[in-house]
Design a protein around this motif. Sequence first.
Motif, short mmCIF file in Angstrom:
data_model
loop_
_atom_site.label_atom_id
_atom_site.label_comp_id
_atom_site.label_asym_id
_atom_site.label_seq_id
_atom_site.Cartn_x
_atom_site.Cartn_y
_atom_site.Cartn_z
N PHE A 154 0.90 -1.09 0.83
CA PHE A 154 0.36 -0.05 -0.01
C PHE A 154 1.15 1.57 0.20
O PHE A 154 0.64 2.30 -0.76
CB PHE A 154 -0.79 -0.37 1.14
CG PHE A 154 -1.63 -0.85 0.47
CD1 PHE A 154 -3.49 -0.09 0.32
CD2 PHE A 154 -2.24 -2.57 1.33
CE1 PHE A 154 -4.61 -0.78 0.19
CE2 PHE A 154 -3.12 -2.84 0.26
CZ PHE A 154 -4.60 -2.19 0.26
N GLU A 165 2.90 1.97 -1.91
CA GLU A 165 3.76 2.85 -3.32
C GLU A 165 2.67 3.61 -3.47
O GLU A 165 2.72 4.21 -4.38
CB GLU A 165 3.37 1.42 -4.18
CG GLU A 165 4.26 -0.10 -4.28
CD GLU A 165 3.88 -1.08 -5.02
OE1 GLU A 165 3.40 -0.78 -5.52
OE2 GLU A 165 4.69 -2.19 -4.47
N HIS A 166 1.60 3.46 -2.70
CA HIS A 166 0.06 4.32 -3.25
C HIS A 166 -0.06 5.78 -2.16
O HIS A 166 -0.47 6.02 -2.25
CB HIS A 166 -0.92 3.78 -3.40
CG HIS A 166 -0.83 2.63 -4.72
ND1 HIS A 166 -0.39 2.82 -6.17
CD2 HIS A 166 -1.12 1.50 -4.33
CE1 HIS A 166 -0.25 1.88 -6.18
NE2 HIS A 166 -0.05 0.86 -5.13
N GLY A 167 0.75 5.42 -1.07
CA GLY A 167 0.52 6.84 -0.02
C GLY A 167 0.90 6.61 1.32
O GLY A 167 1.27 5.49 1.14
N GLU A 225 -5.32 8.90 -1.08
CA GLU A 225 -4.22 7.41 -1.81
C GLU A 225 -5.16 6.57 -1.54
O GLU A 225 -4.38 6.39 -2.43
CB GLU A 225 -2.94 8.03 -0.12
CG GLU A 225 -2.52 9.50 -0.71
CD GLU A 225 -1.77 9.67 0.77
OE1 GLU A 225 -1.96 8.73 1.81
OE2 GLU A 225 -0.77 10.16 0.52
N ALA A 284 -6.40 5.77 -5.24
CA ALA A 284 -6.11 5.44 -5.84
C ALA A 284 -5.64 4.26 -5.14
O ALA A 284 -4.87 3.46 -6.20
CB ALA A 284 -4.28 6.08 -5.32
N ALA A 285 -4.96 3.35 -4.12
CA ALA A 285 -4.56 1.76 -3.64
C ALA A 285 -6.03 1.09 -4.00
O ALA A 285 -5.29 0.42 -4.58
CB ALA A 285 -4.48 2.35 -2.27
N ALA A 326 -6.01 0.53 -7.49
CA ALA A 326 -4.36 -0.10 -8.65
C ALA A 326 -4.64 -1.32 -7.49
O ALA A 326 -4.03 -2.07 -8.16
CB ALA A 326 -3.64 0.45 -7.52
#
Length: 73
Positions: free
Chosen positions: A22, A24-26, A54, A57-58, A61
């Motif tokens: 996680f 990687e996205h914030g 964030e 976004a996670a 993805a």
Amino acid sequence: MLKMYVGNLAPETREADVTALFAEHGRVRSIRLAADVFTGKCRGFGFVEMEGHEARAAIAALNARCSTGARSR
């Protein structure tokens, strides 16, 4: 702040594994994996807390992505 359910985790999954995924996205604010009382292994689910944008976004993805051998939702 958004708290997300993370499911279908492998029993070998550790908090560090999910945090790395996680992160990687914030920024991951908190994480809590449900663990078996006797074995200490992951029970297959947990909760991750991140800021709203964030977290979204996670979710976008990672929804239905395979990680450590199990499909997350």
